[in-house]
Structures are given as structure tokens and as C-alpha cells.
Design an enzyme around this catalytic site. Structure first.
Site, PDB file in Angstrom:
ATOM      1  N   ASP A  97       2.237   1.975   3.386  1.00  0.00           N
ATOM      2  CA  ASP A  97       3.162   0.994   3.987  1.00  0.00           C
ATOM      3  C   ASP A  97       4.611   1.430   3.825  1.00  0.00           C
ATOM      4  OD1 ASP A  97       0.910  -0.611   4.238  1.00  0.00           O
ATOM      5  OD2 ASP A  97       1.433  -1.915   2.551  1.00  0.00           O
ATOM      6  N   HIS A 135       0.877  -1.175   0.000  1.00  0.00           N
ATOM      7  CA  HIS A 135       0.000   0.000   0.000  1.00  0.00           C
ATOM      8  C   HIS A 135       0.917   1.228   0.000  1.00  0.00           C
ATOM      9  CE1 HIS A 135      -2.490  -2.942   2.293  1.00  0.00           C
ATOM     10  NE2 HIS A 135      -3.512  -2.363   1.703  1.00  0.00           N
TER      11      HIS A 135
HETATM   12  C1  XUL Z   1      -7.923  -6.816   3.873  1.00  0.00           C
HETATM   13  C2  XUL Z   1      -7.055  -7.164   2.742  1.00  0.00           C
HETATM   14  C3  XUL Z   1      -6.130  -6.085   2.292  1.00  0.00           C
HETATM   15  C4  XUL Z   1      -5.991  -5.989   0.810  1.00  0.00           C
HETATM   16  C5  XUL Z   1      -5.173  -4.829   0.344  1.00  0.00           C
HETATM   17  O1  XUL Z   1      -8.763  -7.822   4.283  1.00  0.00           O
HETATM   18  O2  XUL Z   1      -7.057  -8.271   2.264  1.00  0.00           O
HETATM   19  O3  XUL Z   1      -4.907  -6.326   2.893  1.00  0.00           O
HETATM   20  O4  XUL Z   1      -5.406  -7.146   0.298  1.00  0.00           O
HETATM   21  O5  XUL Z   1      -5.685  -3.616   0.743  1.00  0.00           O
END
Ligand code: XUL
Ligand code: CO
Length: 448
Positions: free
Chosen positions: A113, A110
Site C-alpha cells: 500500500d 500492507h
Molecule cells: C480482506 C481483509 C484484508 C485484511 C488485511 O477481506 O480484511 O484487508 O484486513 O490484509
């Protein structure tokens, strides 16, 4: 690089841990692969190319063990006292050292992150661009590639009521900006997909929610994401990650079938694919294999966030999936369609809060990697033996071979013509066994 050189092999964090190697099933080394032999050919393809595994940044490098009942337990060497620039850089160094030691080809992140805490959207945008340059340098130095990037539209308090579906256009505009930035960074880093997980795109109560408007806005902004992808020449796939709830009471991207209906409504079904996660499938009341089979059948299969929940509760516990049989059942649905294209298996999984040492991160990934490799070998054995496919085609053979089947599928057949035919012929067929237990035994005999 604008901010000095990265140190790829300076100050290693995981000093005592050697790169993880394939040692075969008889090895007694806990930190070795017993099944994942990346160059081994399986059904005409290298294991590494089948599985395209990725480490996720958030659970493995950002999370400190915090849960709703207590603070962090991990005390990671790369976590500083504050989430400042020095800590973000230390985290990135540790992350790439870890990816390299595991010998896996990809990672996922992300925007937040990889950056320090940013007080404003402007700061986030600038910090992210700086960190993107550093990511590029680490990718170049280590050869690790980006499977996908994503914008976090759920952690900042401003996204409490959603990002792209927020009732406030100012918040939605900030979400759009974050997606634009992250899509462009993902493209610049050679990312192979871009993911949208709508954690807060949904509602807690309909009493304050204009569902119709939120879904229309969502469709509108998703179409813009697709337009922008083409405008900047991004070659990867745009993926939506279905999940029925958590954190919201109801999330719009409930499951693969719901996502397909939404895409179809906005004419995006050929542009957007899904990122399927086993734990999300179980929350939606489906098996992992069901979600894969549905996505394959609808032509929207994209990528996989591999993990699992547990049988005792209904949360998204994001555990490492060691269930070889469950993954095998999903691969039986996936592999005949050609397998993963730009997608991969991303370890969207976290160690338990009591597994507080960095060594635990290695044990977790080694187990997850080997479970995938074993499932691949098992699924390949089942598919190569061909018994399942043979039995399935025999089960449906009437549609190809019998006059009645052909007539029912012919142009011009109607409810009336078929009903009349059944009546004239005095049809009174009996039930045929589905042989479920025999087929389940067949699967179990192939498990490696
Ligand atoms: C949440 C989830 C996230 C997504 C990315 O349940 O799976 O980590 O993969 O935002
Ligand atoms: Co996920």
C-alpha cells in the site's frame, strides 16, 4: 531522511475540510462527531483508549473504485497516472493529512500500500524500506501511531495459489521474506500488532491441493514468525485474521474456532491472537458477537477490523458499520474481559463506488466513528446496569449453589455416578424460560 524532507502541512489535499471535532448530538454539521468525545470517561477509561481507532490505508487511499465490471471511478488527487514513487509519496502525504484531520490515533497498512509498483521482490524490499523511513517521519510529525502492519501475500500473480501455503517452495520463500521484512518494519515503526490475513491460504479445488502438506507448512512458517518476533524483540501481538472464503473457495483460517484448533495443533495458542472482522464473521455464518465471545473464551482475542456486509448478498462488501445495536452486542462480550489490549478498531471499510469525492471519505469515517462511540456508550449502560450479568448468573446458579451441581463438577464424578444420582433422585425437571425477548428489549432500551 534520505530522500528529502516530508511536507506535513505543505500542499494540503483536503483543503476545504476542517479538522473533525466533537460537537455533540445536536450539531447540524455533517462533518462533526456527535458521540465520539475522545476524552469522555466511560467505565473508567477514556473513549479514545477504549476504541483505539485506526484508518486503513488500502480501501481509503489505494483503491480507485475499480470493480470486476468496470474501472476506477474516484480520480483521487493523489493517484498519479502510474503507481510510481511520486504517486506513492503523494498518497502518503494525503493519508497522514486525512488521519490528522479525523483526529484518530492509529493507522494500518500492507507493505504494497505504501510503496510504488515493484517489478521484483528485491525492488519491493528496497522500496518498502525507503517508504518505512518516510512513514516514521510522518508518524513523528503528526503523532499518528501504527496499530498494525501486514504483508500483502495475495495481489501479486505469483501468490495465486497462496503465500505461505504455496505448492512451490520458491513462492513460499518470497512470502516468508515479505513477512520478515514487514514484521521488522512494523517493529521499527512501533506497531502494536502484526497481522496475517491468509487471503489465498486455502484452495479452489482439492483436486490439485495437498491440504495436509499446506497446513503443515502453514504451521511451520507461523512458528517461525513467532520465533522471529521474539528474536527482534517485537512487543506487539501476532494476529491471524479469520475469513472463510473470498478470494479462495475455502480459506484455512475459516473462523476464530478453526484458527484456535490450528494454533493448538502447532502449540501456538498462547502466541497468536485473532483479528476479527464482522463481514468475515457473517460470511462464516456467525454474528460479530459470536466471533468476539469465542475469541475471548479461548483467550485469543486480539483486534477488530470494523465493517459490515449487507443482508442482500453474500459478499465481503466491507461497508462502514453503522449498526449500533450489532456493535453493542459485540462490545457486551468484549468489555467485561478488559476490552482491547494492544488491539483496536481498524476501519477496514470502503465507500461505495459511486461515492467518488474525497469528502465522501470523511462522511464515511465520521459515521463509522460515531457508531462505535454510540455502541460503547450503549454497552457501558447495559453493563453498568448489571441486569444482563445478574440474569445470566441466575440462569447458571445451579452449578454453584445446588448440591447436585457441585457433585457433578466435583473430582471423581463420572458418567455413571451422575446417571445413578439422576435415577435415584427421580429427577424430572421442567424447562425454564430463557427470557430472550425480555433481554433483547433490555438491550434496545440502552441504545444511545
Ligand atoms: C480482506 C481483509 C484484508 C485484511 C488485511 O477481506 O480484511 O484487508 O484486513 O490484509
Ligand atoms: Co480485514
Amino acid at each position: 531522511m534520505a530522500d528529502g524532507q516530508i511536507k506535513v502541512d505543505g500542499d494540503p489535499v483536503f483543503k476545504g475540510i476542517d479538522p473533525i471535532k466533537f460537537e455533540g448530538p445536536d450539531s447540524d454539521n455533517p462533518l462533526a462527531y456527535r458521540y465520539y468525545n475522545k476524552d469522555q470517561m466511560v467505565m473508567g477509561k477514556r473513549m479514545e483508549d477504549h476504541l483505539r481507532m485506526a484508518v486503513c490505508y488500502w480501501h481509503t487511499f489505494c483503491w480507485d473504485g475499480f470493480d470486476v465490471f468496470g474501472g476506477g471511478t474516484f480520480n483521487r488527487p493523489w493517484h498519479g497516472a502510474a503507481n510510481d514513487r511520486a504517486a506513492a509519496d503523494a498518497k502518503m502525504a494525503a493519508a497522514f493529512e486525512f488521519f490528522s484531520k479525523l483526529g484518530l490515533p492509529y493507522y494500518c497498512f500492507h507493505d504494497v500500500d505504501v510503496t510504488e509498483e515493484s517489478a521484483t521482490p528485491n525492488e519491493l524490499s528496497n522500496n518498502f524500506k525507503r517508504q518505512a523511513d518516510r512513514l516514521a517521519a510522518y508518524q513523528e510529525a503528526t503523532g499518528v501511531k501504527l496499530l498494525w502492519g501486514t504483508a500483502n501475500l495475495f495481489s501479486n500473480p505469483r501468490f495465486g495459489a497462496g503465500g505461505l501455503t504455496n505448492p512451490n517452495p520458491e513462492v513460499a520463500a518470497c512470502a516468508v521474506r515479505q513477512v520478515r521484512d514487514c514484521l521488522e518494519v512494523t517493529e521499527a515503526l512501533g506497531g502494536e500488532n502484526y497481522v496475517l490475513w491468509g487471503g489465498r491460504e486455502g484452495y479452489d479445488t482439492l483436486l490439485n491441493t495437498d491440504l495436509d502438506r499446506e497446513l503443515s507448512n502453514f504451521g511451520r512458517f507461523l512458528a517461525m514468525v513467532v520465533d522471529h518476533k521474539h528474536k527482534i524483540g517485537f512487543q506487539g501481538k501476532i494476529l491471524i485474521e479469520p475469513k472463510p472464503h473470498e478470494p479462495m473457495y475455502h480459506q484455512y483460517d475459516f473462523d476464530s474456532a478453526t484458527v484456535y484448533g490450528f494454533l493448538k495443533r502447532f502449540g501456538l495458542e498462547n502466541e497468536v491472537h485473532v483479528n476479527i472482522e464482522p463481514n468475515h464473521a457473517t460470511l462464516a455464518g456467525h454474528s460479530f458477537a459470536h466471533e468476539i465471545a469465542t475469541a475471548v473464551s479461548l483467550g485469543i482475542m486480539g483486534s477488530i477490523d470494523i465493517n459490515c456486509g449487507n443482508y442482500q448478498n453474500g459478499w465481503d462488501t466491507d461497508q462502514f458499520n453503522l449498526d449500533v445495536r450489532d456493535i453493542t452486542l459485540a462490545l457486551i462480550e468484549l468489555l467485561p474481559s478488559g476490552g482491547l489490549d494492544t488491539g483496536g478498531f481498524n476501519f477496514d471499510a470502503k465507500v461505495r463506488r459511486q461515492s467518488s469525492e474525497v469528502e465522501d471519505l470523511f462522511h464515511a469515517h465520521v459515521g463509522g466513528v460515531d457508531a462505535l462511540a454510540r455502541a460503547l456508550l450503549s454497552a457501558a449502560d447495559i453493563l453498568e446496569k448489571g441486569e444482563l450479568a445478574k440474569l445470566k448468573s441466575e440462569r447458571y446458579a445451579g452449578w454453584e449453589n445446588s448440591d447436585l451441581g457441585k457433585l457433578m463438577l466435583s473430582e471423581g464424578a463420572s458418567l455413571e455416578s451422575i446417571a445413578n444420582k439422576a435415577a435415584e433422585s427421580g429427577l424430572n425437571p421442567s424447562h425454564t424460560s430463557g427470557r430472550q425477548e425480555m433481554l433483547e428489549n433490555l438491550v434496545n432500551r440502552s441504545l444511545k
